[in-house]
Scaffold this active site. Sequence first.
Site, PDB file in Angstrom:
ATOM      1  N   ARG A 135      43.622-100.178  25.518  1.00  0.00           N
ATOM      2  CA  ARG A 135      42.851-100.986  24.567  1.00  0.00           C
ATOM      3  C   ARG A 135      43.151-100.532  23.140  1.00  0.00           C
ATOM      4  O   ARG A 135      43.682 -99.456  22.922  1.00  0.00           O
ATOM      5  CB  ARG A 135      41.349-100.883  24.885  1.00  0.00           C
ATOM      6  CG  ARG A 135      41.009-101.556  26.217  1.00  0.00           C
ATOM      7  CD  ARG A 135      39.546-101.446  26.574  1.00  0.00           C
ATOM      8  NE  ARG A 135      38.724-102.120  25.575  1.00  0.00           N
ATOM      9  CZ  ARG A 135      37.706-101.548  24.930  1.00  0.00           C
ATOM     10  NH1 ARG A 135      37.395-100.289  25.172  1.00  0.00           N
ATOM     11  NH2 ARG A 135      37.013-102.218  24.050  1.00  0.00           N
ATOM     12  N   LYS A 200      36.910 -89.374  30.855  1.00  0.00           N
ATOM     13  CA  LYS A 200      37.405 -90.691  31.260  1.00  0.00           C
ATOM     14  C   LYS A 200      38.230 -90.607  32.549  1.00  0.00           C
ATOM     15  O   LYS A 200      39.199 -89.863  32.638  1.00  0.00           O
ATOM     16  CB  LYS A 200      38.246 -91.290  30.125  1.00  0.00           C
ATOM     17  CG  LYS A 200      38.701 -92.707  30.406  1.00  0.00           C
ATOM     18  CD  LYS A 200      38.962 -93.443  29.117  1.00  0.00           C
ATOM     19  CE  LYS A 200      39.735 -94.724  29.317  1.00  0.00           C
ATOM     20  NZ  LYS A 200      39.848 -95.512  28.105  1.00  0.00           N
ATOM     21  N   ARG A 336      31.052 -93.868  20.713  1.00  0.00           N
ATOM     22  CA  ARG A 336      31.111 -92.393  20.830  1.00  0.00           C
ATOM     23  C   ARG A 336      29.689 -91.848  20.863  1.00  0.00           C
ATOM     24  O   ARG A 336      28.782 -92.459  20.322  1.00  0.00           O
ATOM     25  CB  ARG A 336      31.811 -91.769  19.620  1.00  0.00           C
ATOM     26  CG  ARG A 336      33.227 -92.228  19.382  1.00  0.00           C
ATOM     27  CD  ARG A 336      34.218 -91.455  20.247  1.00  0.00           C
ATOM     28  NE  ARG A 336      35.572 -91.838  19.950  1.00  0.00           N
ATOM     29  CZ  ARG A 336      36.203 -92.901  20.441  1.00  0.00           C
ATOM     30  NH1 ARG A 336      35.586 -93.705  21.278  1.00  0.00           N
ATOM     31  NH2 ARG A 336      37.455 -93.171  20.105  1.00  0.00           N
TER      32      ARG A 336
HETATM   33  C1  BTN Z   1      42.130 -98.405  28.142  1.00  0.00           C
HETATM   34  O1  BTN Z   1      42.674 -98.205  27.049  1.00  0.00           O
HETATM   35  O2  BTN Z   1      41.116 -97.789  28.460  1.00  0.00           O
HETATM   36  C2  BTN Z   1      42.696 -99.436  29.089  1.00  0.00           C
HETATM   37  C3  BTN Z   1      43.845 -98.898  29.882  1.00  0.00           C
HETATM   38  C4  BTN Z   1      44.423 -99.888  30.864  1.00  0.00           C
HETATM   39  C5  BTN Z   1      45.663 -99.354  31.536  1.00  0.00           C
HETATM   40  C6  BTN Z   1      46.123-100.249  32.638  1.00  0.00           C
HETATM   41  S1  BTN Z   1      47.321 -99.472  33.681  1.00  0.00           S
HETATM   42  C7  BTN Z   1      47.628-100.978  34.482  1.00  0.00           C
HETATM   43  C8  BTN Z   1      47.632-102.040  33.406  1.00  0.00           C
HETATM   44  N1  BTN Z   1      48.937-102.155  32.818  1.00  0.00           N
HETATM   45  C9  BTN Z   1      48.941-101.792  31.529  1.00  0.00           C
HETATM   46  O3  BTN Z   1      49.934-101.784  30.788  1.00  0.00           O
HETATM   47  N2  BTN Z   1      47.696-101.430  31.160  1.00  0.00           N
HETATM   48  C10 BTN Z   1      46.761-101.561  32.246  1.00  0.00           C
END
Ligand code: BTN
Length: 338
Positions: A135, A200, A336
């Site tokens: 994100r 996390k 946060r």
């Molecule tokens: C975050 O930032 O918290 C979200 C992370 C999401 C990662 C997943 S891994 C599978 C899918 N493919 C990606 O490129 N991103 C999501």
Amino acid sequence: MTADNNTQGMPLNPKTSALIRTGIVEQLADGQFCSGEALGALFNVSRSAISKHIKQLSDLGLDIYSVTGKGYRLARPLALLSKTRIQALQRKAQDEQLAVVNVIDSTNQYIKDRQGQLSKGFACLAEAQTAGRGRHGRAWFSPFGASLYLSMYWPFAGGYQAIGGLSLMAGVAVCRALQAFGVHDAKLKWPNDVYIQHKKLAGILIEVEGQLGASCDCIIGIGLNVMLPSSLTSSDIGQPFIDLFTVLQTSPDRNKLAALLLDELIEALELFEREGLRPFLAAWREADVYANQAIKLLMGQQTIEGICRGVNESGALLLETNTGLRAFQGGEISVRSA
Ligand code: BTN
């Protein structure tokens, strides 16, 4: 001789090289030593070509030791993802609805590239991502075999109006899959980060395409830490993190967890499509990691402090500030503890 030549010096096509790397991981999966010579003989390439393949696998984040006179060994045994096993463990699986790949840029991108050809509920899982997306435009660190990287395609005929709260629903679905896997203390940080012991465990990235007033296509991408390399630190990732190996003190069965995630996601999406966020609100509020705690919201240069009062019916975050109760929805907001 390169990693892309065979023992006769004939060039191998990239697909063959990728198959050799998969074969090497399969040979090493039991955590036992295997010599470069034996691997070379098995795949009809030289020892130096094997060492180059091993280097490429290490660059993908696979923890491999090399010991002179003994060969190569994985830091920890690894059960590779298997489409057959995942589908055998799912409640109802359809062969053509799942792709399990080894190395890919991003599973979300895999879906995006094929969107027009996929049907609702199609999912892609990968062993490693070279350009995993998180994100807020961040990268998602995606070492080989260390996590689950999963993306699911879901079109909504009702368009943008029909997907309010989708990201909260996805967090609830991940928590339900974890519960069915024996992990009962997962919490949610708005909108959908999955936390355990205030660290996390999983992140969710939802990418949406469509025009206002028309249907839209959603890609729900989940990254869930399973057994991250032991050398990894919070500063590598940018925040405190945890993996399931640490939580359960044993090697988790990624195929079983993948099957549970797929089942829970499909069930949740079907319900969400019929009834929206309402049936998921109680579960989200129950799992709210910051309920009634002092938090701050980061929105670009702006920071707003207050007491977290959960979420409203549309999934907006409720913050009790000194000017009253305010609702915050979507966009570039990070939460946060204060
Ligand atoms: C975050 O930032 O918290 C979200 C992370 C999401 C990662 C997943 S891994 C599978 C899918 N493919 C990606 O490129 N991103 C999501």
